[in-house]
Each structure stands twice: as C-alpha cells, then as structure tokens.
Scaffold this active site. Structure first.
Site, mmCIF file in Angstrom:
data_model
loop_
_atom_site.group_PDB
_atom_site.id
_atom_site.type_symbol
_atom_site.label_atom_id
_atom_site.label_comp_id
_atom_site.label_asym_id
_atom_site.label_seq_id
_atom_site.Cartn_x
_atom_site.Cartn_y
_atom_site.Cartn_z
ATOM 1 N N GLY A 11 6.422 -7.660 -8.065
ATOM 2 C CA GLY A 11 5.017 -7.353 -7.783
ATOM 3 C C GLY A 11 4.092 -8.419 -8.363
ATOM 4 N N VAL A 13 1.795 -8.294 -10.972
ATOM 5 C CA VAL A 13 1.825 -8.406 -12.437
ATOM 6 C C VAL A 13 3.188 -8.939 -12.864
ATOM 7 C CG1 VAL A 13 1.728 -7.106 -14.601
ATOM 8 C CG2 VAL A 13 0.170 -6.515 -12.742
ATOM 9 N N THR A 37 13.481 -1.098 -6.948
ATOM 10 C CA THR A 37 13.545 0.242 -6.354
ATOM 11 C C THR A 37 13.916 0.150 -4.879
ATOM 12 O OG1 THR A 37 11.199 0.209 -5.783
ATOM 13 C CG2 THR A 37 11.768 1.140 -7.925
ATOM 14 N N SER A 38 13.948 -1.057 -4.321
ATOM 15 C CA SER A 38 14.106 -1.155 -2.863
ATOM 16 C C SER A 38 15.163 -2.153 -2.395
ATOM 17 C CB SER A 38 12.755 -1.552 -2.242
ATOM 18 O OG SER A 38 12.391 -2.837 -2.693
ATOM 19 N N GLN A 75 6.221 -1.778 -12.567
ATOM 20 C CA GLN A 75 6.464 -1.152 -11.270
ATOM 21 C C GLN A 75 5.357 -0.180 -10.878
ATOM 22 O OE1 GLN A 75 8.822 -2.049 -9.288
ATOM 23 N NE2 GLN A 75 8.460 -0.549 -7.688
ATOM 24 N N CYS A 137 -6.888 -3.375 -17.394
ATOM 25 C CA CYS A 137 -7.256 -4.797 -17.277
ATOM 26 C C CYS A 137 -8.678 -5.100 -17.784
ATOM 27 C CB CYS A 137 -7.085 -5.273 -15.842
ATOM 28 S SG CYS A 137 -7.638 -4.095 -14.617
ATOM 29 N N GLN A 164 -14.738 -6.052 -10.047
ATOM 30 C CA GLN A 164 -13.286 -6.150 -10.121
ATOM 31 C C GLN A 164 -12.666 -6.609 -8.804
ATOM 32 O OE1 GLN A 164 -13.396 -2.330 -13.078
ATOM 33 N NE2 GLN A 164 -11.376 -2.817 -12.309
ATOM 34 N N SER A 167 -7.178 -7.573 -6.032
ATOM 35 C CA SER A 167 -5.790 -7.580 -6.518
ATOM 36 C C SER A 167 -5.593 -6.621 -7.686
ATOM 37 C CB SER A 167 -5.384 -8.990 -6.932
ATOM 38 O OG SER A 167 -6.307 -9.496 -7.867
ATOM 39 N N ARG A 270 -15.622 -2.399 -7.320
ATOM 40 C CA ARG A 270 -14.672 -3.299 -6.655
ATOM 41 C C ARG A 270 -15.466 -4.270 -5.789
ATOM 42 N NH1 ARG A 270 -9.912 -3.516 -8.402
ATOM 43 N NH2 ARG A 270 -9.416 -1.333 -8.092
ATOM 44 N N HIS A 277 -11.345 -10.544 -12.791
ATOM 45 C CA HIS A 277 -12.413 -9.546 -12.951
ATOM 46 C C HIS A 277 -13.571 -10.153 -13.753
ATOM 47 C CE1 HIS A 277 -9.700 -6.719 -11.330
ATOM 48 N NE2 HIS A 277 -9.372 -6.030 -12.400
ATOM 49 N N GLN A 353 -7.266 -10.990 -14.469
ATOM 50 C CA GLN A 353 -6.734 -9.664 -14.832
ATOM 51 C C GLN A 353 -5.225 -9.593 -14.676
ATOM 52 O OE1 GLN A 353 -7.535 -10.055 -11.713
ATOM 53 N NE2 GLN A 353 -6.188 -8.740 -10.540
HETATM 54 P P1 NAP Z 1 2.382 -4.484 -6.823
HETATM 55 O O1 NAP Z 1 2.066 -5.940 -6.666
HETATM 56 O O2 NAP Z 1 1.931 -3.582 -5.739
HETATM 57 O O3 NAP Z 1 3.999 -4.385 -7.036
HETATM 58 C C1 NAP Z 1 4.685 -3.193 -7.363
HETATM 59 C C2 NAP Z 1 6.072 -3.165 -6.697
HETATM 60 O O4 NAP Z 1 5.956 -3.072 -5.272
HETATM 61 C C3 NAP Z 1 6.944 -4.387 -6.855
HETATM 62 O O5 NAP Z 1 7.532 -4.432 -8.115
HETATM 63 C C4 NAP Z 1 8.006 -4.186 -5.769
HETATM 64 O O6 NAP Z 1 9.030 -3.305 -6.236
HETATM 65 C C5 NAP Z 1 7.223 -3.469 -4.692
HETATM 66 N N1 NAP Z 1 6.990 -4.321 -3.501
HETATM 67 C C6 NAP Z 1 7.037 -3.869 -2.238
HETATM 68 N N2 NAP Z 1 6.761 -4.842 -1.371
HETATM 69 C C7 NAP Z 1 6.541 -5.963 -2.082
HETATM 70 C C8 NAP Z 1 6.234 -7.307 -1.734
HETATM 71 N N3 NAP Z 1 6.063 -7.690 -0.469
HETATM 72 N N4 NAP Z 1 6.061 -8.210 -2.716
HETATM 73 C C9 NAP Z 1 6.204 -7.842 -3.999
HETATM 74 N N5 NAP Z 1 6.505 -6.579 -4.382
HETATM 75 C C10 NAP Z 1 6.680 -5.632 -3.428
HETATM 76 O O7 NAP Z 1 1.758 -3.871 -8.148
HETATM 77 P P2 NAP Z 1 0.966 -4.617 -9.348
HETATM 78 O O8 NAP Z 1 -0.431 -4.886 -8.964
HETATM 79 O O9 NAP Z 1 1.815 -5.709 -9.860
HETATM 80 O O10 NAP Z 1 0.877 -3.418 -10.423
HETATM 81 C C11 NAP Z 1 2.000 -2.938 -11.139
HETATM 82 C C12 NAP Z 1 1.539 -2.046 -12.285
HETATM 83 O O11 NAP Z 1 0.699 -2.793 -13.170
HETATM 84 C C13 NAP Z 1 0.684 -0.839 -11.860
HETATM 85 O O12 NAP Z 1 0.990 0.254 -12.680
HETATM 86 C C14 NAP Z 1 -0.720 -1.274 -12.099
HETATM 87 O O13 NAP Z 1 -1.604 -0.219 -12.326
HETATM 88 C C15 NAP Z 1 -0.533 -2.116 -13.365
HETATM 89 N N6 NAP Z 1 -1.591 -3.109 -13.561
HETATM 90 C C16 NAP Z 1 -1.963 -3.895 -12.517
HETATM 91 C C17 NAP Z 1 -2.961 -4.834 -12.708
HETATM 92 C C18 NAP Z 1 -3.405 -5.714 -11.582
HETATM 93 O O14 NAP Z 1 -4.345 -6.489 -11.801
HETATM 94 N N7 NAP Z 1 -2.828 -5.657 -10.403
HETATM 95 C C19 NAP Z 1 -3.549 -4.984 -13.969
HETATM 96 C C20 NAP Z 1 -3.122 -4.181 -15.022
HETATM 97 C C21 NAP Z 1 -2.131 -3.258 -14.805
HETATM 98 P P3 NAP Z 1 10.559 -3.339 -5.757
HETATM 99 O O15 NAP Z 1 11.157 -4.672 -6.066
HETATM 100 O O16 NAP Z 1 11.176 -2.253 -6.558
HETATM 101 O O17 NAP Z 1 10.516 -3.070 -4.283
#
Ligand code: NAP
Length: 370
Positions: A11, A13, A37-38, A75, A137, A164, A167, A270, A277, A353
C-alpha cells in the site's frame, strides 16, 4: 536476528516504509517475512533484500504470524481488528507496530513519534509494553512542526484548519482524484482553444461535467476537483466533531502524556492535493513572546523543521504540498502575531503525511526494537 513480518507493505504507507528502510539499510539487521491479504504464494521478486522469505505469506495464517518477533502492519484497521486480538489471545508475545488508528485508544498501546516522546516510549518498552501505534497523520505532523512550543509548555490552546491530501484517505481515493482530473481534462483542450467561448461558459461546462452521473466519485461521493470537502471520517456523537478532528486533542495529549489536557480543535478539510497535508494554526501562548523568539524555539526542536520566511516568494515556492512531497522536511511559515490577542499568533505548516505522518515513526520504532 529478529523475525519481522511486514503486512500492508504494497500500500501507500507500506511502500514508502519499505523504500525508507531500503535507503537506510534497515533490512540488514532483520529477517524479513512479507505477507499479503490477496496475493499469497506469489514470488517476491522486486525487493532487493538479502534476508527475506522467497514467497508472499498469507496475512491470515496465524501459525506463521505466531512465529514472528515483530509484526509491522500498514494494512488498515479492518486487518488489525481481525488479527491483533486473536493473536494476543493465542498468547503471542511479540511486538505489534501499526499504522492503523483503531488500537490508539487502548491503555496498553503507545502512540509513537520518537522526536517527541522517545523517553516515554523507552520507559514503556522497559515496562513490557508490546503494542506501538503510529499517530494520526495531521497530529504527528503538527507535533513535529510545533514540538518546540509543546516541549517548553508554552501552549494554552490551538485552533486548526487542515488542508489534507487525497492520498491521506488511501490509494483508492488518490486514484479517484486522478480519474476526476482526467474526466474534466479530456474536454478542456477544445474549450480553451475556442477564443469565442467566454471563460465563465467554460467554468459552467466544467461544473456540468463534474455534476454529471458518470463523474467518478464512488469513494469521495462528491467531486473533490474544483471543490473541497470540509468533513473527514465519521461523526462523533453529539459533539459536532468528526473523528479526524477529535483525534487532534486526544492523540496529542496521549503522545505528550500531559497531566492537564491542552485543548485542540478545529475543522479538517480534504482538498484536491495528491500528497502532503497542510495545516493553518491559531495558537494562544501562555507568554508574550516575540516572533524571533518563537521562530528560534520552533527551529531548534528538531532537524526536520524548515522555517520559511514570511514573504511572498519564499511562501509560494517552499510552503506548499508540491514542494514538500517526498521530503522529510516539515515546512513552517506565515509566523505572525494576530490582532486577536497579544499572545495569539498564526503558523502554517506543510508535511508529507506518508513520511512523518505515517511510515517514518513506524520505521524508527522498529529500529528502537532491533
Ligand atoms: P492503501 O494504499 O489503500 O493500501 C492498503 C492495502 O491495500 C495494501 O497493503 C494491499 O494489501 C491492498 N492493495 C490492493 N490493491 C492494491 C494496489 N493496487 N496497490 C497497492 N496495494 C493494494 O492504504 P494506505 O493509505 O497505505 O493506509 C494503510 C493504513 O495506514 C490505514 O490504516 C491508514 O489509515 C493508515 N494511515 C494512512 C495514511 C495515509 O496518508 N495514507 C497516514 C497515516 C496512517 P494486500 O497486499 O494485502 O492486497
């Protein structure tokens, strides 16, 4: 060598975390096992790491997870809810490091941001605490920016408006903003080239497109491009606050381990930025300090703070998400006294962020443990 499991590393982060760990050579001191997970069973070919598992493991394989010394997950909350409590119930004694929000309110979970609360983290490690969570964040970015004022106990209260990036909501949202840009863009060239069309007619045409039924808005529910959304996360019962706004005061005071609550509130918004941010603070100090004094206090707190002089050129060039994205710098500018009260002043800050707002505190927590 400690066995460290990585979940959510694909993902946004997670991938920023992996890149930082590669850059800082953090993988040299651990045995890394990658989960998904996938996509379990797939070969991990794109990561240049010596001590790692060859195939992706199933992130719901509790036997595999149980063998780990440390789990670091980016995740999301759903995964944490499904796995954390069950694993602990099974008697797993390892360290859990998490980017998701849902464990932050637990008494035996510490919110980590070591340039701010290193001593507290170390104290809790020594006491046997095993659950360490990255902060929200905007909270982490605010603390990194205003750390000097908090450290010197100078703050009476803070009112904040955030700006914010898409992303911050996850990769699906970021992609949707890009699709919204694409949707509008494809009709623009013909309109712009036509010199007989009035600019307000173009604006009306764009508004019509944005409000059409085919416009991509499954995730945001509304257009973000050409607009903004002054609401982030769910409603908190009866207070009028959103969860994102509630986190500001709760998490800040938890990270600082304050005896007396420092009031923090505002509106989280947002905006149509892809990454990084921004936050606009009104701060009431408990002392009358000069701007130079305040600037020195902010600047000397940590090496990532970059003070941007309060003038047009520096502000538009260096105090923006587009300049800061991808950097660890925390830009701070627009520092000025406000007419409202002699101890009130404004600050505008910008931070990435995905770095200090998410992955960097987790990476540094992992380093503390290994
Ligand atoms: P994300 O990019 O949506 O990724 C989460 C999961 O989605 C990945 O680990 C992956 O898991 C799956 N996924 C499905 N399709 C994908 C693709 N095409 N490319 C990459 N991953 C894909 O989530 P995130 O923004 O990193 O956030 C993760 C956590 O951090 C959340 O709890 C969020 O609240 C927290 N957080 C986020 C931010 C931010 O700025 N985004 C800041 C602070 C905290 P699999 O490999 O298992 O499929």
């Amino acid at each position: 060598m400690k066995k460290v499991g990585f979940v959510g590393w694909r993902g946004m982060v997670g991938s920023v975390l992996i890149n930082r760990m590669l850059k800082k050579k953090d993988f040299n001191n651990i045995h890394a096992i990658f989960f998904t997970t996938s996509q379990y069973g797939k070969l991990i070919s794109n990561l240049n790491i010596k001590n790692k598992s060859k195939k992706l493991e199933n992130a719901y394989n509790f036997e595999k997870l149980f063998e780990l010394d440390i789990i670091i997950t980016c995740q999301g909350s759903q995964y944490t809810n499904r796995v954390y409590f069950k694993l602990r119930k099974m008697g797993w004694q390892g360290y859990w490091i998490d980017a998701a929000a849902n464990l932050r309110t637990l008494d035996n979970a510490i919110i980590v941001l070591d340039p701010i609360n290193l001593e507290y983290i170390q104290q809790k490690i020594n006491m046997g605490i095993k659950t360490f969570i990255g902060g929200n964040c905007t909270v982490s970015l605010m603390l990194m920016a205003l750390g000097g004022l908090f450290k010197n106990n100078l703050i009476d209260w803070i009112s904040v408006s955030t700006y914010q990036a898409a992303s911050g909501a996850g990769s699906k949202f970021m992609k949707e903003l890009i699709c919204q840009i694409q949707y509008v863009y494809k009709n623009i060239p013909s309109l712009i080239k036509n010199s007989s069309i009035n600019i307000l007619d173009i604006e009306q045409e764009i508004s019509k497109q944005i409000n059409s039924s085919n416009f991509p808005k499954n995730n945001f529910h509304v257009p973000l491009i050409n607009s903004l959304i002054p609401w982030i996360d769910k409603k908190i019962d009866n207070s009028g606050q959103t969860k994102e706004e509630w986190k500001g005061q709760f998490e800040t005071n938890k990270i600082l381990n304050t005896n007396k609550i420092i009031p923090i509130d505002g509106i989280c918004v947002r905006v149509a930025t892809l990454r990084s941010h921004s936050q606009s603070f009104t701060i009431k100090l408990n002392k009358d300090l000069s701007i130079d004094n305040i600037t020195n206090i902010l600047n000397s707190h940590n090496k990532w703070v970059k003070i941007i002089p309060n003038n047009f050129n520096d502000t538009i060039n260096f105090l923006t998400p587009s300049f800061i994205s991808g950097k660890l710098d925390i830009a701070i500018g627009r520092i000025k006294k406000l007419n409202i009260d002699k101890n009130c002043f404004s600050i505008f800050s910008v931070g990435d962020q995905l770095l200090w707002g998410a992955s960097e505190p987790l990476r540094r927590m992992l380093k503390l443990l290994i």
